[in-house]
Scaffold this active site. Structure first.
Site, PDB file in Angstrom:
ATOM      1  N   GLY A 130       2.971  -9.968  18.252  1.00  0.00           N
ATOM      2  CA  GLY A 130       3.260 -10.102  17.221  1.00  0.00           C
ATOM      3  C   GLY A 130       2.112  -9.297  16.214  1.00  0.00           C
ATOM      4  N   VAL A 171      -5.174  -3.119   0.885  1.00  0.00           N
ATOM      5  CA  VAL A 171      -6.380  -2.405   1.947  1.00  0.00           C
ATOM      6  C   VAL A 171      -7.042  -3.461   2.565  1.00  0.00           C
ATOM      7  CG1 VAL A 171      -7.968  -0.534   2.348  1.00  0.00           C
ATOM      8  CG2 VAL A 171      -6.335  -0.303   0.456  1.00  0.00           C
ATOM      9  N   LYS A 224      -3.703   3.654   3.193  1.00  0.00           N
ATOM     10  CA  LYS A 224      -4.796   2.818   2.642  1.00  0.00           C
ATOM     11  C   LYS A 224      -6.147   3.662   2.306  1.00  0.00           C
ATOM     12  CE  LYS A 224      -3.353  -0.916   5.455  1.00  0.00           C
ATOM     13  NZ  LYS A 224      -3.536  -1.445   6.904  1.00  0.00           N
ATOM     14  N   LYS A 270       0.820  -1.313   0.035  1.00  0.00           N
ATOM     15  CA  LYS A 270      -0.045   0.003   0.029  1.00  0.00           C
ATOM     16  C   LYS A 270       0.787   0.995  -0.105  1.00  0.00           C
ATOM     17  CE  LYS A 270       0.481  -1.530   4.255  1.00  0.00           C
ATOM     18  NZ  LYS A 270       0.350  -2.528   4.740  1.00  0.00           N
TER      19      LYS A 270
END
Lengths: 444, 444
Positions: free
Chosen positions: B194, B139, B212, B112
């Protein structure tokens, strides 16, 4: 060549059936020609608008000469390449669609009953003729669920579809829940506001949701299912007291249409279902539809929008129409799993489907009743998770004058529909129970 | 001819960049060949997998001979028709994409940042070469928002996009809200699990969501916007106390990316925003993304799913790959509004954007403070909707020893950003206010 689309000339189209949705589609086509041309890569020219009654006034101004009550004009016009088929019902709708396909037209339709009943025949016919059928508008109106299943989830094996697919019943249920209205009162309001038809049978008895589920199931699981191959129950027998007990237990009630894989077999049903409050499906209110879709790669996804009504449905029809004009819909149609003779998945026998259950009994207010009921449930491997029995007022004239009945609500742990049915057969013989035994599944 | 796809032979593809997502894509391609062949209408053969470090262990078993650290092998291979471009960053990623397009390949990408920064150049290049770029994975990962905007909403003028587009920040905000953790603690947890990278800057400062939004805006509104053309604020300066005051007022805080039409001009921003509790956006928790999309025909629609992560993103890449193999993506790419030199809509100057606002002041605990603040607001046409000032403990040593400061929260009625900024400039000169003045918009 991709670019050939944008250099093509005008494309002639027809709308067959100028009811609410047809009028909405015509309005956008006529009022937004620049937008439609840009998106379709070429002008779309509305050449015929077929109606049953030429005299009826319409909420759209049509160009001179396109209104007709003769569908043959469309069928005979070789220049018209795409027909928007908005004819309701089955018999005549089927004949018209076949004639449109045979005359070389691609067809966009919103008729879910037709696709549920005659889909396999119509899809096969289109395939054989080198034609295509697009049907985004047939399921969940403004939610692009057909495109999502057909294209966006193509890398996935869908594992579960769980949807609120009928706006009329969702409106009625929302009224019952939020305003504590009876089913009859909520239905009357829905009719006054135009959310329910004069004869609401197919909506409220679950047929409409089941027809849509048949279409989604064929797309997602490659399995042709008939309407009577799976259990369906509507909201027309739902009592306000069940909505109240559900609320007391932390649930709301939604008419859910479910199709999911259980150990590589397909479980389907349409039923009023207890849905935990504050989960997404529980928060879908009014005439909105929603679909929770899970795939083995993407995980859980979620879609919501207006499921019916003039413009949301028109939006879906327009998307299909533009897809047809661009040439995408034809490519998509060839790849759908509509031609398999061997189903991808077989149906799980209904007796083996499993769920938690909400059970409501009308029991005689006498000693040992709860023990008797619990005994039957236990013998049928049905474990009790919780119980509600509210204190009944002491009968004014004592108990000598006859039996008095009180409600008893039991939430079970997970068990099979077969166990619940077997227990139900025993309960049917109990003299101390008054029918009906209410039995609703609980969503996971 | 549509049917030609199903009779075509195998199609060679390459994955350039075998990180988490590339590994996920390869795994599905190699483990589900029957499924992919069925959906794509022909076998997809993974011919190259390009990595930067050949020695690194990977969570997928690749066929012999396909692993390489030389992207030229892909570029020089005329048989490879589709490249999955999963190279992060800008410079090298751009060079590689241009080389892939120039060598005659259609490209699927998830980058993106690259499309936000160099999208216009890359799209134009592809167009000029007769090639296509597909970018569903760029996105909102598992949410098919690009397909929805590109195809399913084609009959609509989109009027509003409002999205939770960054899973990392939504996870952090959910932790702050549900567990009353500070930003620093919630970020640390996100990193341990994570959900956040070691350097989380681009996520937490709103850049990722803004990138985005630029892509969605170009698709939905046909308007090319640069990252610095609209205001963006991240969650990295958000104080737990603001989340608490918002809750007291009946709101939760979400990092919203908004692009909408206001009187035919485009309003855009990314900002922590107060969202009314029990509305759909407020209920999107953890690493999920969500997009509320409105169109002038369809009305309000709503989409949710995992916005990032290996398999949700792989699902989006696979959808694009299959669309390319079927030939749909090429048709779609030609119709997108990516070539306009003249924008469909111009930006509304930021000062003219309007909203309700949450304002938090640190005021000196002395007489006439509230009157002074209300006077400034009133002179700038900012009307007060509600006020929270909690009683401060009486200073232990009296007030003689120095100034004491307390928080004052004001919710305004709708006003313009220009008015709020002008008032802010006056407040900056107040000796009785301690910086910073916190200022957050409230969603409609």
């Amino acid at each position: 060549m991709p670019t050939s689309q944008s250099t093509s000339g005008p494309l002639s189209i027809a709308i067959v059936g100028m009811g609410t949705v047809g009028t909405g589609v015509a309005r956008v086509l006529l009022q937004q020609p620049e937008r439609i041309t840009r998106r379709a890569g070429r002008p779309l020219v509305l050449r015929h608008a077929v109606v049953s009654d030429l005299k009826k006034t319409r909420d759209v101004e049509l160009p001179a000469g396109i209104l007709t009550d003769d569908v043959q004009r469309v069928i005979n016009d070789r220049e018209t390449k795409i027909a928007i088929h908005l004819v309701g019902g089955l018999g005549a709708a089927r004949e018209i669609m076949l004639a449109l396909l045979e005359s070389g037209k691609d067809v966009v339709t919103a008729n879910k009953a037709l696709l549920c009943e005659h889909g396999p025949e119509l899809f096969a016919k289109a395939h054989q003729l080198g034609r295509s059928i697009a049907f985004e508008a047939a399921v969940a109106g403004g939610i692009p669920i057909i495109a999502t299943l057909s294209q966006s989830m193509a890398g996935n094996q869908i594992t579960s579809i769980s949807g609120i697919l009928n706006g009329t019943t969702n409106f009625i249920l929302s009224e019952m829940i939020q305003r504590q209205q009876t089913y009859a009162d909520a239905l009357r309001l829905a009719q006054e506001l135009g959310y329910a038809e004069a004869d609401p049978t197919l909506d409220v008895d679950g047929t409409d949701a089941a027809q849509k589920l048949v279409i989604l199931t064929q797309l997602a699981f490659g399995t042709k299912v008939a309407l009577n191959d799976f259990p369906r129950q509507g909201i027309d027998t739902l009592d306000l007291s069940d909505i109240r007990y559900a609320a007391e237990l932390g649930y709301t009630v939604k008419l859910l249409a479910i199709s999911k894989l259980v150990e590589n077999q397909l479980e389907m049903h349409v039923s009023p279902t207890l849905v935990k409050k504050q989960t997404p499906l529980a928060e879908v209110n009014g005439s909105f539809n929603a679909v929770a879709l899970s795939g083995d790669v993407v995980g859980d996804t979620w879609y919501s929008g207006r499921g019916a009504g003039q413009m949301p449905t028109a939006s879906a029809v327009l998307a299909d129409l533009i897809d047809m004009a661009v040439g995408r819909a034809q490519l998509t149609f060839q790849q759908l799993e509509l031609w398999r003779t061997e189903p991808n998945f077989r149906m799980l026998p209904t007796s083996q489907t499993s769920s938690r259950y909400y059970l409501r009994f009308n029991i005689e207010d006498r000693p040992h009743m709860l023990a008797d009921i619990a005994d039957v449930l236990g013998r049928h491997q049905i474990s009790i998770a919780s119980v509600i029995q509210h204190e009944a007022p002491e009968p004014a004239g004592g108990t000598a004058g006859g039996k008095s009945f009180v409600p008893l609500v039991i939430m079970t742990h997970r068990t099979t529909a077969g166990n619940v049915d077997a227990a139900g057969k025993e309960f049917a013989k109990f003299p101390s129970l008054r029918a009906p035994l209410v039995q609703l599944p609980v969503a996971n």
